[in-house]
Design a protein around this motif. Structure first.
Motif, PDB file in Angstrom:
ATOM      1  N   PRO A 201      83.489  25.982 -41.278  1.00 46.34           N
ATOM      2  CA  PRO A 201      82.169  25.664 -40.748  1.00 46.34           C
ATOM      3  C   PRO A 201      81.980  24.211 -40.323  1.00 46.34           C
ATOM      4  O   PRO A 201      80.850  23.768 -40.104  1.00 46.34           O
ATOM      5  CB  PRO A 201      81.253  26.002 -41.935  1.00 46.34           C
ATOM      6  CG  PRO A 201      82.087  25.686 -43.132  1.00 46.34           C
ATOM      7  CD  PRO A 201      83.506  26.035 -42.750  1.00 46.34           C
ATOM      8  N   PHE A 202      83.075  23.470 -40.183  1.00 43.84           N
ATOM      9  CA  PHE A 202      82.959  22.066 -39.771  1.00 43.84           C
ATOM     10  C   PHE A 202      84.157  21.738 -38.890  1.00 43.84           C
ATOM     11  O   PHE A 202      85.214  22.372 -38.985  1.00 43.84           O
ATOM     12  CB  PHE A 202      82.935  21.148 -40.989  1.00 43.84           C
ATOM     13  CG  PHE A 202      84.112  21.324 -41.919  1.00 43.84           C
ATOM     14  CD1 PHE A 202      85.293  20.621 -41.733  1.00 43.84           C
ATOM     15  CD2 PHE A 202      84.042  22.228 -42.966  1.00 43.84           C
ATOM     16  CE1 PHE A 202      86.380  20.814 -42.567  1.00 43.84           C
ATOM     17  CE2 PHE A 202      85.133  22.424 -43.818  1.00 43.84           C
ATOM     18  CZ  PHE A 202      86.300  21.711 -43.621  1.00 43.84           C
ATOM     19  N   ALA A 203      84.004  20.749 -38.045  1.00 42.85           N
ATOM     20  CA  ALA A 203      85.085  20.352 -37.148  1.00 42.85           C
ATOM     21  C   ALA A 203      85.988  19.363 -37.879  1.00 42.85           C
ATOM     22  O   ALA A 203      85.727  18.164 -37.908  1.00 42.85           O
ATOM     23  CB  ALA A 203      84.520  19.742 -35.872  1.00 42.85           C
ATOM     24  N   GLY A 204      87.044  19.901 -38.484  1.00 40.38           N
ATOM     25  CA  GLY A 204      87.977  19.046 -39.196  1.00 40.38           C
ATOM     26  C   GLY A 204      88.825  18.222 -38.234  1.00 40.38           C
ATOM     27  O   GLY A 204      89.146  18.663 -37.137  1.00 40.38           O
ATOM     28  N   THR A 205      89.192  17.015 -38.650  1.00 44.33           N
ATOM     29  CA  THR A 205      90.045  16.141 -37.844  1.00 44.33           C
ATOM     30  C   THR A 205      91.210  15.658 -38.706  1.00 44.33           C
ATOM     31  O   THR A 205      91.284  14.484 -39.071  1.00 44.33           O
ATOM     32  CB  THR A 205      89.255  14.944 -37.291  1.00 44.33           C
ATOM     33  OG1 THR A 205      88.620  14.257 -38.383  1.00 44.33           O
ATOM     34  CG2 THR A 205      88.199  15.392 -36.294  1.00 44.33           C
ATOM     35  N   PRO A 206      92.124  16.558 -39.071  1.00 49.16           N
ATOM     36  CA  PRO A 206      93.217  16.189 -39.968  1.00 49.16           C
ATOM     37  C   PRO A 206      94.151  15.165 -39.339  1.00 49.16           C
ATOM     38  O   PRO A 206      94.393  15.177 -38.127  1.00 49.16           O
ATOM     39  CB  PRO A 206      93.933  17.516 -40.214  1.00 49.16           C
ATOM     40  CG  PRO A 206      93.571  18.360 -39.050  1.00 49.16           C
ATOM     41  CD  PRO A 206      92.194  17.967 -38.647  1.00 49.16           C
ATOM     42  N   ALA A 207      94.683  14.287 -40.184  1.00 46.26           N
ATOM     43  CA  ALA A 207      95.560  13.222 -39.706  1.00 46.26           C
ATOM     44  C   ALA A 207      96.966  13.725 -39.411  1.00 46.26           C
ATOM     45  O   ALA A 207      97.797  12.970 -38.901  1.00 46.26           O
ATOM     46  CB  ALA A 207      95.623  12.103 -40.748  1.00 46.26           C
ATOM     47  N   MET A 208      97.248  14.996 -39.732  1.00 51.62           N
ATOM     48  CA  MET A 208      98.585  15.551 -39.501  1.00 51.62           C
ATOM     49  C   MET A 208      98.586  16.364 -38.211  1.00 51.62           C
ATOM     50  O   MET A 208      97.566  16.911 -37.820  1.00 51.62           O
ATOM     51  CB  MET A 208      98.988  16.475 -40.658  1.00 51.62           C
ATOM     52  CG  MET A 208      98.860  15.847 -42.031  1.00 51.62           C
ATOM     53  SD  MET A 208      97.183  15.993 -42.672  1.00 51.62           S
ATOM     54  CE  MET A 208      97.076  17.729 -43.022  1.00 51.62           C
ATOM     55  N   GLU A 209      99.759  16.429 -37.563  1.00 51.64           N
ATOM     56  CA  GLU A 209      99.888  17.361 -36.461  1.00 51.64           C
ATOM     57  C   GLU A 209     100.080  18.767 -37.024  1.00 51.64           C
ATOM     58  O   GLU A 209     100.539  18.937 -38.161  1.00 51.64           O
ATOM     59  CB  GLU A 209     101.049  16.987 -35.546  1.00 51.64           C
ATOM     60  CG  GLU A 209     102.412  16.991 -36.198  1.00 51.64           C
ATOM     61  CD  GLU A 209     103.509  16.620 -35.217  1.00 51.64           C
ATOM     62  OE1 GLU A 209     103.213  16.430 -34.034  1.00 51.64           O
ATOM     63  OE2 GLU A 209     104.667  16.524 -35.650  1.00 51.64           O
ATOM     64  N   HIS A 210      99.706  19.780 -36.244  1.00 54.16           N
ATOM     65  CA  HIS A 210      99.712  21.155 -36.722  1.00 54.16           C
ATOM     66  C   HIS A 210     100.483  22.055 -35.757  1.00 54.16           C
ATOM     67  O   HIS A 210     100.430  21.876 -34.539  1.00 54.16           O
ATOM     68  CB  HIS A 210      98.275  21.716 -36.795  1.00 54.16           C
ATOM     69  CG  HIS A 210      97.489  21.259 -37.970  1.00 54.16           C
ATOM     70  ND1 HIS A 210      97.508  19.980 -38.431  1.00 54.16           N
ATOM     71  CD2 HIS A 210      96.624  21.923 -38.784  1.00 54.16           C
ATOM     72  CE1 HIS A 210      96.695  19.863 -39.482  1.00 54.16           C
ATOM     73  NE2 HIS A 210      96.151  21.040 -39.713  1.00 54.16           N
ATOM     74  N   GLY A 211     101.152  23.047 -36.333  1.00 56.33           N
ATOM     75  CA  GLY A 211     101.670  24.176 -35.578  1.00 56.33           C
ATOM     76  C   GLY A 211     101.130  25.436 -36.226  1.00 56.33           C
ATOM     77  O   GLY A 211     101.298  25.627 -37.428  1.00 56.33           O
ATOM     78  N   LEU A 212     100.445  26.299 -35.476  1.00 56.34           N
ATOM     79  CA  LEU A 212      99.819  27.501 -36.021  1.00 56.34           C
ATOM     80  C   LEU A 212     100.304  28.721 -35.244  1.00 56.34           C
ATOM     81  O   LEU A 212     100.018  28.845 -34.047  1.00 56.34           O
ATOM     82  CB  LEU A 212      98.293  27.436 -35.938  1.00 56.34           C
ATOM     83  CG  LEU A 212      97.563  26.307 -36.657  1.00 56.34           C
ATOM     84  CD1 LEU A 212      97.406  25.102 -35.734  1.00 56.34           C
ATOM     85  CD2 LEU A 212      96.173  26.764 -37.091  1.00 56.34           C
ATOM     86  N   PHE A 213     101.031  29.612 -35.907  1.00 57.39           N
ATOM     87  CA  PHE A 213     101.444  30.870 -35.290  1.00 57.39           C
ATOM     88  C   PHE A 213     100.663  32.004 -35.931  1.00 57.39           C
ATOM     89  O   PHE A 213     100.710  32.192 -37.153  1.00 57.39           O
ATOM     90  CB  PHE A 213     102.944  31.104 -35.473  1.00 57.39           C
ATOM     91  CG  PHE A 213     103.417  32.378 -34.818  1.00 57.39           C
ATOM     92  CD1 PHE A 213     103.749  32.391 -33.477  1.00 57.39           C
ATOM     93  CD2 PHE A 213     103.495  33.565 -35.540  1.00 57.39           C
ATOM     94  CE1 PHE A 213     104.168  33.573 -32.869  1.00 57.39           C
ATOM     95  CE2 PHE A 213     103.915  34.742 -34.941  1.00 57.39           C
ATOM     96  CZ  PHE A 213     104.245  34.747 -33.597  1.00 57.39           C
TER      97      PHE A 213
END
Length: 269
Positions: A201-213
Protein backbone atom coordinates in the motif's frame (compact mmCIF):
# COMPACT_ATOMS: atom_id res chain seq x y z
CA UNK A 1 23.95 -34.93 -29.50
CA UNK A 2 20.86 -33.87 -31.44
CA UNK A 3 18.91 -30.94 -30.09
CA UNK A 4 15.67 -32.11 -28.45
CA UNK A 5 13.87 -28.78 -28.64
CA UNK A 6 11.13 -28.12 -31.16
CA UNK A 7 10.75 -24.79 -33.00
CA UNK A 8 7.62 -22.80 -32.36
CA UNK A 9 6.69 -22.62 -36.02
CA UNK A 10 6.21 -19.67 -38.35
CA UNK A 11 5.96 -16.19 -36.88
CA UNK A 12 2.80 -14.50 -38.29
CA UNK A 13 3.93 -11.76 -40.67
CA UNK A 14 0.56 -10.00 -40.76
CA UNK A 15 0.37 -9.61 -36.99
CA UNK A 16 0.91 -6.13 -35.55
CA UNK A 17 3.20 -5.80 -32.52
CA UNK A 18 0.97 -5.71 -29.45
CA UNK A 19 2.92 -7.16 -26.54
CA UNK A 20 3.83 -5.51 -23.24
CA UNK A 21 7.63 -5.31 -23.47
CA UNK A 22 9.05 -2.04 -22.10
CA UNK A 23 12.54 -0.67 -21.52
CA UNK A 24 12.75 2.56 -19.51
CA UNK A 25 15.39 4.37 -17.48
CA UNK A 26 14.08 2.99 -14.16
CA UNK A 27 12.81 -0.47 -15.17
CA UNK A 28 12.40 -3.10 -17.87
CA UNK A 29 9.44 -5.46 -18.43
CA UNK A 30 10.05 -8.65 -20.43
CA UNK A 31 6.72 -10.43 -20.95
CA UNK A 32 6.59 -14.16 -21.58
CA UNK A 33 5.23 -13.57 -25.08
CA UNK A 34 8.58 -12.27 -26.36
CA UNK A 35 10.67 -15.21 -25.10
CA UNK A 36 10.68 -16.95 -28.48
CA UNK A 37 13.02 -19.51 -30.05
CA UNK A 38 14.60 -16.68 -32.04
CA UNK A 39 16.11 -15.05 -28.92
CA UNK A 40 17.66 -18.09 -27.25
CA UNK A 41 21.39 -18.31 -26.51
CA UNK A 42 23.64 -21.35 -26.45
CA UNK A 43 26.07 -21.63 -23.54
CA UNK A 44 29.70 -22.80 -23.89
CA UNK A 45 30.29 -26.10 -22.12
CA UNK A 46 26.61 -27.08 -22.10
CA UNK A 47 25.08 -29.88 -24.17
CA UNK A 48 21.49 -30.01 -25.49
CA UNK A 49 20.75 -26.76 -23.67
CA UNK A 50 19.40 -23.36 -24.57
CA UNK A 51 18.79 -20.22 -22.53
CA UNK A 52 17.02 -16.90 -22.46
CA UNK A 53 19.09 -14.11 -20.92
CA UNK A 54 16.60 -11.86 -19.13
CA UNK A 55 19.01 -9.73 -17.07
CA UNK A 56 22.65 -8.80 -17.52
CA UNK A 57 24.99 -5.96 -16.51
CA UNK A 58 24.40 -2.79 -18.51
CA UNK A 59 26.39 0.37 -17.86
CA UNK A 60 24.22 2.87 -15.97
CA UNK A 61 21.52 0.35 -15.10
CA UNK A 62 21.83 -3.10 -13.48
CA UNK A 63 25.54 -3.80 -13.05
CA UNK A 64 25.67 -6.57 -10.44
CA UNK A 65 23.79 -9.69 -11.58
CA UNK A 66 22.60 -11.76 -14.50
CA UNK A 67 19.54 -13.99 -14.77
CA UNK A 68 18.89 -16.74 -17.29
CA UNK A 69 16.02 -19.11 -17.97
CA UNK A 70 17.75 -22.35 -18.92
CA UNK A 71 16.18 -25.36 -20.68
CA UNK A 72 18.07 -28.66 -20.63
CA UNK A 73 16.95 -31.49 -22.90
CA UNK A 74 17.30 -35.22 -22.10
CA UNK A 75 20.94 -36.17 -21.63
CA UNK A 76 21.97 -32.51 -21.62
CA UNK A 77 23.80 -30.48 -19.03
CA UNK A 78 27.32 -29.35 -18.18
CA UNK A 79 30.36 -30.78 -16.40
CA UNK A 80 31.66 -27.27 -15.63
CA UNK A 81 28.75 -24.83 -15.81
CA UNK A 82 30.29 -21.75 -14.16
CA UNK A 83 33.20 -20.19 -16.11
CA UNK A 84 34.11 -17.62 -13.42
CA UNK A 85 35.51 -18.85 -10.09
CA UNK A 86 34.54 -15.68 -8.20
CA UNK A 87 30.85 -15.90 -9.19
CA UNK A 88 28.10 -17.31 -6.94
CA UNK A 89 24.76 -18.53 -8.19
CA UNK A 90 21.25 -19.74 -7.43
CA UNK A 91 19.42 -22.43 -9.38
CA UNK A 92 15.62 -22.59 -9.03
CA UNK A 93 13.89 -25.41 -10.89
CA UNK A 94 10.48 -24.68 -12.42
CA UNK A 95 10.01 -27.81 -14.57
CA UNK A 96 11.28 -31.36 -14.77
CA UNK A 97 14.19 -33.05 -12.99
CA UNK A 98 17.95 -32.50 -12.84
CA UNK A 99 20.85 -34.27 -11.16
CA UNK A 100 23.15 -31.79 -9.44
CA UNK A 101 26.64 -32.81 -8.30
CA UNK A 102 27.78 -30.21 -5.77
CA UNK A 103 31.05 -30.42 -3.85
CA UNK A 104 31.08 -34.21 -4.09
CA UNK A 105 27.41 -34.82 -3.22
CA UNK A 106 24.55 -35.73 -5.57
CA UNK A 107 21.16 -33.99 -5.35
CA UNK A 108 18.02 -34.70 -7.36
CA UNK A 109 16.37 -31.39 -8.20
CA UNK A 110 12.63 -31.26 -8.89
CA UNK A 111 10.15 -28.46 -9.42
CA UNK A 112 10.61 -26.02 -6.52
CA UNK A 113 14.18 -27.11 -5.76
CA UNK A 114 16.60 -24.31 -4.83
CA UNK A 115 20.39 -24.59 -4.87
CA UNK A 116 22.78 -21.90 -3.68
CA UNK A 117 26.16 -22.37 -5.39
CA UNK A 118 28.96 -20.64 -3.50
CA UNK A 119 31.74 -18.95 -5.48
CA UNK A 120 34.43 -21.47 -6.33
CA UNK A 121 32.25 -24.52 -5.66
CA UNK A 122 32.78 -27.65 -7.78
CA UNK A 123 29.50 -28.55 -9.47
CA UNK A 124 27.91 -30.05 -12.53
CA UNK A 125 24.35 -30.64 -13.68
CA UNK A 126 22.71 -33.21 -15.96
CA UNK A 127 19.23 -34.06 -17.16
CA UNK A 128 18.89 -37.84 -16.73
CA UNK A 129 15.14 -37.80 -17.43
CA UNK A 130 13.17 -38.22 -20.66
CA UNK A 131 11.73 -34.69 -20.54
CA UNK A 132 12.93 -31.09 -20.64
CA UNK A 133 14.07 -29.46 -17.40
CA UNK A 134 13.81 -25.69 -16.90
CA UNK A 135 15.48 -23.59 -14.23
CA UNK A 136 16.38 -20.02 -13.38
CA UNK A 137 20.09 -19.35 -13.01
CA UNK A 138 20.96 -16.16 -11.14
CA UNK A 139 24.65 -15.21 -11.07
CA UNK A 140 26.54 -12.52 -9.20
CA UNK A 141 30.19 -11.75 -8.44
CA UNK A 142 30.55 -12.63 -4.76
CA UNK A 143 31.70 -9.74 -2.56
CA UNK A 144 33.62 -11.21 0.41
CA UNK A 145 33.31 -9.74 3.91
CA UNK A 146 35.89 -10.25 6.64
CA UNK A 147 34.88 -13.04 8.99
CA UNK A 148 32.11 -14.47 6.79
CA UNK A 149 32.03 -17.22 4.18
CA UNK A 150 28.95 -18.29 2.22
CA UNK A 151 28.61 -22.06 1.74
CA UNK A 152 26.59 -24.01 -0.81
CA UNK A 153 23.28 -25.67 0.10
CA UNK A 154 20.24 -27.29 -1.51
CA UNK A 155 16.63 -27.01 -0.33
CA UNK A 156 13.08 -26.79 -1.73
CA UNK A 157 10.37 -24.15 -1.83
CA UNK A 158 8.00 -26.79 -0.39
CA UNK A 159 10.23 -27.31 2.68
CA UNK A 160 10.69 -23.67 3.76
CA UNK A 161 8.03 -22.03 5.92
CA UNK A 162 7.13 -18.57 4.57
CA UNK A 163 7.60 -15.56 6.86
CA UNK A 164 4.44 -13.50 7.18
CA UNK A 165 4.66 -9.76 6.74
CA UNK A 166 3.69 -8.16 10.05
CA UNK A 167 0.08 -7.01 10.24
CA UNK A 168 -1.12 -8.75 7.06
CA UNK A 169 -2.66 -11.91 8.62
CA UNK A 170 -0.67 -14.07 6.25
CA UNK A 171 -1.89 -12.43 3.06
CA UNK A 172 1.67 -11.29 2.25
CA UNK A 173 4.55 -13.68 2.95
CA UNK A 174 8.14 -14.25 1.88
CA UNK A 175 9.86 -17.62 1.52
CA UNK A 176 13.40 -16.81 2.65
CA UNK A 177 16.00 -19.37 1.68
CA UNK A 178 18.74 -17.46 3.53
CA UNK A 179 18.50 -15.79 6.94
CA UNK A 180 18.50 -12.04 6.19
CA UNK A 181 20.84 -11.52 9.17
CA UNK A 182 23.44 -13.91 7.75
CA UNK A 183 26.13 -11.50 6.55
CA UNK A 184 27.94 -14.24 4.65
CA UNK A 185 25.38 -13.73 1.88
CA UNK A 186 25.51 -10.63 -0.31
CA UNK A 187 22.38 -11.44 -2.32
CA UNK A 188 18.93 -12.81 -1.56
CA UNK A 189 16.78 -14.87 -3.93
CA UNK A 190 13.39 -15.35 -2.27
CA UNK A 191 9.78 -16.06 -3.24
CA UNK A 192 7.13 -13.47 -2.42
CA UNK A 193 3.50 -14.63 -2.20
CA UNK A 194 0.37 -12.45 -2.16
CA UNK A 195 -3.15 -13.71 -1.61
CA UNK A 196 -5.78 -12.34 -4.05
CA UNK A 197 -6.63 -8.71 -3.33
CA UNK A 198 -3.46 -8.07 -1.30
CA UNK A 199 -1.39 -5.00 -2.05
CA UNK A 200 1.78 -3.18 -1.14
CA UNK A 201 0.00 0.00 0.00
CA UNK A 202 2.95 2.39 -0.33
CA UNK A 203 5.46 3.28 -3.02
CA UNK A 204 8.61 1.64 -1.75
CA UNK A 205 11.99 2.91 -2.98
CA UNK A 206 14.43 0.13 -2.04
CA UNK A 207 18.14 0.86 -2.34
CA UNK A 208 18.73 -2.53 -4.01
CA UNK A 209 18.20 -3.43 -7.64
CA UNK A 210 15.50 -6.05 -8.21
CA UNK A 211 14.77 -8.91 -10.57
CA UNK A 212 11.19 -10.26 -10.33
CA UNK A 213 10.02 -13.31 -12.29
CA UNK A 214 6.30 -14.07 -11.91
CA UNK A 215 5.86 -17.75 -11.03
CA UNK A 216 2.10 -17.83 -10.56
CA UNK A 217 -1.00 -15.66 -10.96
CA UNK A 218 -1.26 -12.07 -12.09
CA UNK A 219 -1.04 -8.59 -10.67
CA UNK A 220 -0.62 -4.91 -11.35
CA UNK A 221 2.64 -3.12 -10.56
CA UNK A 222 3.35 0.59 -10.27
CA UNK A 223 6.88 0.96 -11.64
CA UNK A 224 8.14 4.52 -11.26
CA UNK A 225 5.10 6.35 -12.72
CA UNK A 226 3.57 3.59 -14.85
CA UNK A 227 0.99 0.93 -13.93
CA UNK A 228 2.00 -2.36 -15.57
CA UNK A 229 -0.01 -5.60 -15.78
CA UNK A 230 2.05 -8.75 -15.25
CA UNK A 231 1.29 -12.48 -15.22
CA UNK A 232 3.03 -15.82 -14.79
CA UNK A 233 6.07 -16.00 -17.07
CA UNK A 234 6.77 -12.24 -17.09
CA UNK A 235 9.98 -10.66 -15.78
CA UNK A 236 10.58 -7.22 -14.27
CA UNK A 237 13.99 -5.64 -13.81
CA UNK A 238 14.13 -2.59 -11.51
CA UNK A 239 17.04 -0.26 -10.83
CA UNK A 240 17.77 0.92 -7.29
CA UNK A 241 15.23 3.38 -5.85
CA UNK A 242 12.63 2.69 -8.55
CA UNK A 243 9.25 3.38 -6.82
CA UNK A 244 7.07 0.27 -6.75
CA UNK A 245 3.56 -0.69 -5.63
CA UNK A 246 1.94 -4.09 -6.13
CA UNK A 247 -1.67 -5.31 -6.25
CA UNK A 248 -2.49 -9.03 -6.58
CA UNK A 249 -5.36 -9.42 -8.99
CA UNK A 250 -6.49 -13.01 -8.33
CA UNK A 251 -8.35 -15.28 -8.52
CA UNK A 252 -5.34 -17.30 -7.29
CA UNK A 253 -2.12 -16.49 -5.48
CA UNK A 254 0.37 -14.06 -6.99
CA UNK A 255 3.94 -15.36 -6.54
CA UNK A 256 7.27 -14.17 -7.87
CA UNK A 257 10.94 -15.10 -7.59
CA UNK A 258 12.75 -12.02 -6.27
CA UNK A 259 16.45 -11.17 -6.55
CA UNK A 260 18.04 -8.39 -4.50
CA UNK A 261 21.60 -7.56 -3.54
CA UNK A 262 22.09 -7.23 0.24
CA UNK A 263 24.32 -6.92 3.30
CA UNK A 264 27.25 -4.95 1.91
CA UNK A 265 28.52 -1.41 2.29
CA UNK A 266 28.21 0.75 -0.83
CA UNK A 267 31.52 0.85 -2.66
CA UNK A 268 32.63 4.34 -3.68
CA UNK A 269 36.17 3.69 -4.90
Amino acid sequence: MANSFHPEGAIPQAQLPKDRAMVKDAYTVIPKGVLKDTVTSNLPGWENTRSWIIARPIEGFATRFSQLIVEVGPGGGSRKPEPEAAVEGVLFLTRGWLTLALDGELHILEEGSYAYIAAGAAWSVRNDSDGIATFHWIRKAYEPADGYTATSFVTRDQDVEPSQMQGTNGSWATTRFVDPDDLAHDMHVNIVTFEPGTSIPFAGTPAMEHGLFVLEGNGVYLLNDDWVKVEAGDFMWLRAFCPQVCYAGGPGKFRYLLYTDANRQIRLT
